[in-house]
Write a protein that holds these residues in place. Structure first.
Motif, short mmCIF file in Angstrom:
data_model
loop_
_atom_site.label_atom_id
_atom_site.label_comp_id
_atom_site.label_asym_id
_atom_site.label_seq_id
_atom_site.Cartn_x
_atom_site.Cartn_y
_atom_site.Cartn_z
N TRP A 1 0.87 -1.18 0.00
CA TRP A 1 0.00 0.00 0.00
C TRP A 1 0.90 1.22 0.00
N ALA A 2 0.70 2.10 -0.96
CA ALA A 2 1.56 3.29 -1.04
C ALA A 2 0.78 4.49 -1.55
N GLY A 3 1.10 5.63 -1.00
CA GLY A 3 0.66 6.91 -1.54
C GLY A 3 1.87 7.58 -2.14
N VAL A 4 1.79 7.92 -3.42
CA VAL A 4 2.94 8.43 -4.16
C VAL A 4 2.67 9.87 -4.58
N ASP A 5 3.50 10.79 -4.12
CA ASP A 5 3.35 12.20 -4.45
C ASP A 5 4.18 12.51 -5.70
N ILE A 6 3.48 12.82 -6.79
CA ILE A 6 4.13 13.15 -8.06
C ILE A 6 4.50 14.64 -8.06
N GLU A 7 5.61 14.96 -8.67
CA GLU A 7 5.96 16.38 -8.82
C GLU A 7 4.81 17.11 -9.51
N PRO A 8 4.23 18.12 -8.89
CA PRO A 8 3.06 18.80 -9.47
C PRO A 8 3.29 19.32 -10.88
N ALA A 9 4.52 19.68 -11.20
CA ALA A 9 4.80 20.20 -12.55
C ALA A 9 4.55 19.16 -13.63
N LEU A 10 4.54 17.87 -13.24
CA LEU A 10 4.34 16.81 -14.23
C LEU A 10 2.86 16.49 -14.45
N THR B 1 -1.43 16.42 -12.55
CA THR B 1 -2.22 16.02 -11.38
C THR B 1 -2.19 14.50 -11.24
N GLY B 2 -2.70 14.03 -10.12
CA GLY B 2 -2.83 12.59 -9.94
C GLY B 2 -3.70 11.98 -11.02
N ARG B 3 -4.72 12.70 -11.42
CA ARG B 3 -5.60 12.22 -12.49
C ARG B 3 -4.82 12.11 -13.80
N ASP B 4 -4.00 13.11 -14.12
CA ASP B 4 -3.20 13.07 -15.35
C ASP B 4 -2.30 11.84 -15.38
N ILE B 5 -1.63 11.58 -14.26
CA ILE B 5 -0.70 10.44 -14.21
C ILE B 5 -1.48 9.13 -14.29
N SER B 6 -2.64 9.09 -13.64
CA SER B 6 -3.47 7.87 -13.71
C SER B 6 -3.90 7.58 -15.14
N GLU B 7 -4.27 8.62 -15.87
CA GLU B 7 -4.69 8.42 -17.27
C GLU B 7 -3.51 8.00 -18.14
N SER B 8 -2.33 8.54 -17.86
CA SER B 8 -1.14 8.14 -18.62
C SER B 8 -0.80 6.68 -18.35
N LEU B 9 -0.90 6.26 -17.10
CA LEU B 9 -0.63 4.87 -16.76
C LEU B 9 -1.67 3.95 -17.39
N LEU B 10 -2.91 4.40 -17.43
CA LEU B 10 -3.96 3.62 -18.10
C LEU B 10 -3.59 3.34 -19.55
N ARG B 11 -3.12 4.35 -20.24
CA ARG B 11 -2.74 4.16 -21.65
C ARG B 11 -1.59 3.17 -21.80
N GLU B 12 -0.81 3.00 -20.74
CA GLU B 12 0.32 2.06 -20.77
C GLU B 12 -0.06 0.69 -20.18
N GLY B 13 -1.34 0.53 -19.79
CA GLY B 13 -1.79 -0.78 -19.32
C GLY B 13 -1.67 -1.01 -17.83
N VAL B 14 -1.66 0.06 -17.04
CA VAL B 14 -1.59 -0.06 -15.58
C VAL B 14 -2.70 0.79 -14.97
N LEU B 15 -3.46 0.21 -14.05
CA LEU B 15 -4.57 0.91 -13.42
C LEU B 15 -4.22 1.34 -12.01
N VAL B 16 -4.29 2.65 -11.75
CA VAL B 16 -4.15 3.20 -10.41
C VAL B 16 -5.25 4.24 -10.25
N LYS B 17 -5.33 4.83 -9.06
CA LYS B 17 -6.33 5.87 -8.84
C LYS B 17 -5.69 7.02 -8.11
N ASP B 18 -6.04 8.21 -8.54
CA ASP B 18 -5.53 9.41 -7.90
C ASP B 18 -6.31 9.69 -6.62
N THR B 19 -5.72 10.47 -5.77
CA THR B 19 -6.43 11.05 -4.64
C THR B 19 -6.19 12.55 -4.73
#
Length: 410
Positions: free
Chosen positions: A348-357, A359-377
């Protein structure tokens, strides 16, 4: 048109559009339509496969369609599914006995959803305060932590500090005091002779997998014992193997008065939740004072018993602890490479992405396109909670994919 067995005749895009006019907007799901799943992998209606690192917010701790759990459900479906609690049935005692033994507590109050378990725990704590502690009628208080997540009912969102959850749903139920999480001095100041219980998450999941300081949970236990009130631990997300222990409170050797369980207790098959606690606390309930048509139904009891049996071996707890080392090491290697920081315990992990890269939603959608499912908070934080059955190979794949996404966003 010929459609493969089990395959939808409509595409993901068509199915997502079809939801718009008929589904209320209580969620903002990622644009994927899951049709099949097994273990740690799911498949969409077009046949694309994705590695599931959300596991139904820990409801799928044992992966999708674990054979021991589906077998238990199939067997029970052929015998008996529902009686309501108007009658006894032959699965309930064994379920309650095994769950009490697993948690080291005495009695079980079976319910359905996590939110129901929380509401039930609040009711029990208030009843105990009046009948046992001697609090004046309608004066009982419950102390909770800021940034909590205990569900979406009107009572629960009334003591949430998340304005998205609260705004527009008042007036709210009185009797709650909110203090900062991980602050024993603030908690001590909030507790008085009216306090029925302190209700906290041992690890705050929705807040971003926030882990308190060592000694905090022991301090809560000592404080509540000294003040003569109950310690109620919401282990709906953190419990049942997720953190490398059966319950997250075990990391500090703490035994609460009441433990709230849900999600993984239903094995990803049916909603099952429970309040598990000390006999002298749960016995304040009398027939007619609380109930649930479906709580503890035969199908739920059969699946719940199979879940307890899986956890009884200790295999899944050990797996979460061992695989958690891979997860932490992989995330540590990404700090400064798009990851600002992270918090992890077990799988179980909460991962803080550099905001300049993004939102959590943006990263979740990018991971989805690569075949990995996560959820932002909140903000630029994503949560990782893979099934406890995830392989080392799949974890390394997920971490490599996260690195690829972060590099592309840089």
């Amino acid at each position: 048109m010929t459609v493969a067995p089990g395959r939808s005749p409509r595409s993901s895009a068509e199915l997502i559009r079809a939801e718009e006019p008929v589904l209320a907007h209580n969620y903002h799901p990622l644009p994927v339509v899951v049709a099949r799943a097994e273990g740690a992998w799911v498949e969409d209606v077009e046949g694309r496969r994705y590695l599931d690192l959300l596991a139904g917010y820990s409801a799928l701790n044992f992966g999708h369609r674990h054979p021991a759990l589906t077998e238990a459900a199939h067997r029970q479906l052929d015998r008996l599914t529902l009686t309501s609690r108007a009658f006894h049935h032959d699965r309930l005692a064994a379920f309650a006995e095994s769950l009490a033994a697993l948690t080291g507590l005495d009695m079980v109050l079976p319910m359905n959803t996590g939110a129901e378990a929380v509401e039930s725990g609040i009711k029990v704590a208030r009843k105990w305060a009046y009948d046992v502690k001697g609090v004046a009628p309608d004066r009982a208080t419950v102390v909770v932590a800021a940034d909590n997540f205990h569900g979406r009912t009107t009572t629960v969102v009334g003591f949430s500090t998340d304005e998205t959850a609260r705004a527009g749903f008042g007036p709210f139920t009185p009797g709650f005091r909110v203090v900062p999480y991980n602050d024993l001095a603030a908690l001590d100041a909030a507790v008085d002779e009216t306090t029925a219980a302190v209700l906290i998450e041992p690890i705050q999941g929705e807040a971003g997998v926030v882990i308190p300081d060592d000694g905090y949970l022991r301090g809560v236990r000592e404080l509540t014992r000294r003040a003569g009130c109950l310690f109620v631990a919401d282990e709906i997300q953190s419990g049942l193997g997720r953190t490398g222990r059966t319950l997250a409170v075990e990391h500090e050797g703490v035994v609460p008065d009441l433990v709230l369980l849900g999600k993984a207790l239903g094995g990803g098959i049916v909603p099952v939740s429970a309040v598990v606690g000390r006999r002298e606390v749960l016995r304040v309930l009398r027939p007619g004072e609380h109930g649930s048509t479906f709580g503890g139904n035969p199908l739920a009891a059969a699946v719940g018993s199979a879940v307890v049996e899986l956890l009884g071996t200790g295999e899944f707890q050990r797996r979460a602890e061992e695989a958690g080392v891979i997860l932490r090491e992989g995330l540590s290697a990404l700090v400064g490479k798009g990851v600002r920081g992270f918090r992890a315990r077990g799988l179980w992990a909460g991962v803080d992405i550099e905001p300049a890269l993004g939102t959590g939603r943006d990263i979740s959608e990018s991971l989805l396109r690569e075949g990995v499912l996560v959820k932002d908070t909140h903000g630029s934080t994503i949560r990782l909670a893979p099934p406890l059955t995830v392989t080392d190979e799949d974890l390394h794949l997920a971490l490599a994919t996260l690195e690829k996404v972060l590099t592309a966003a840089s």
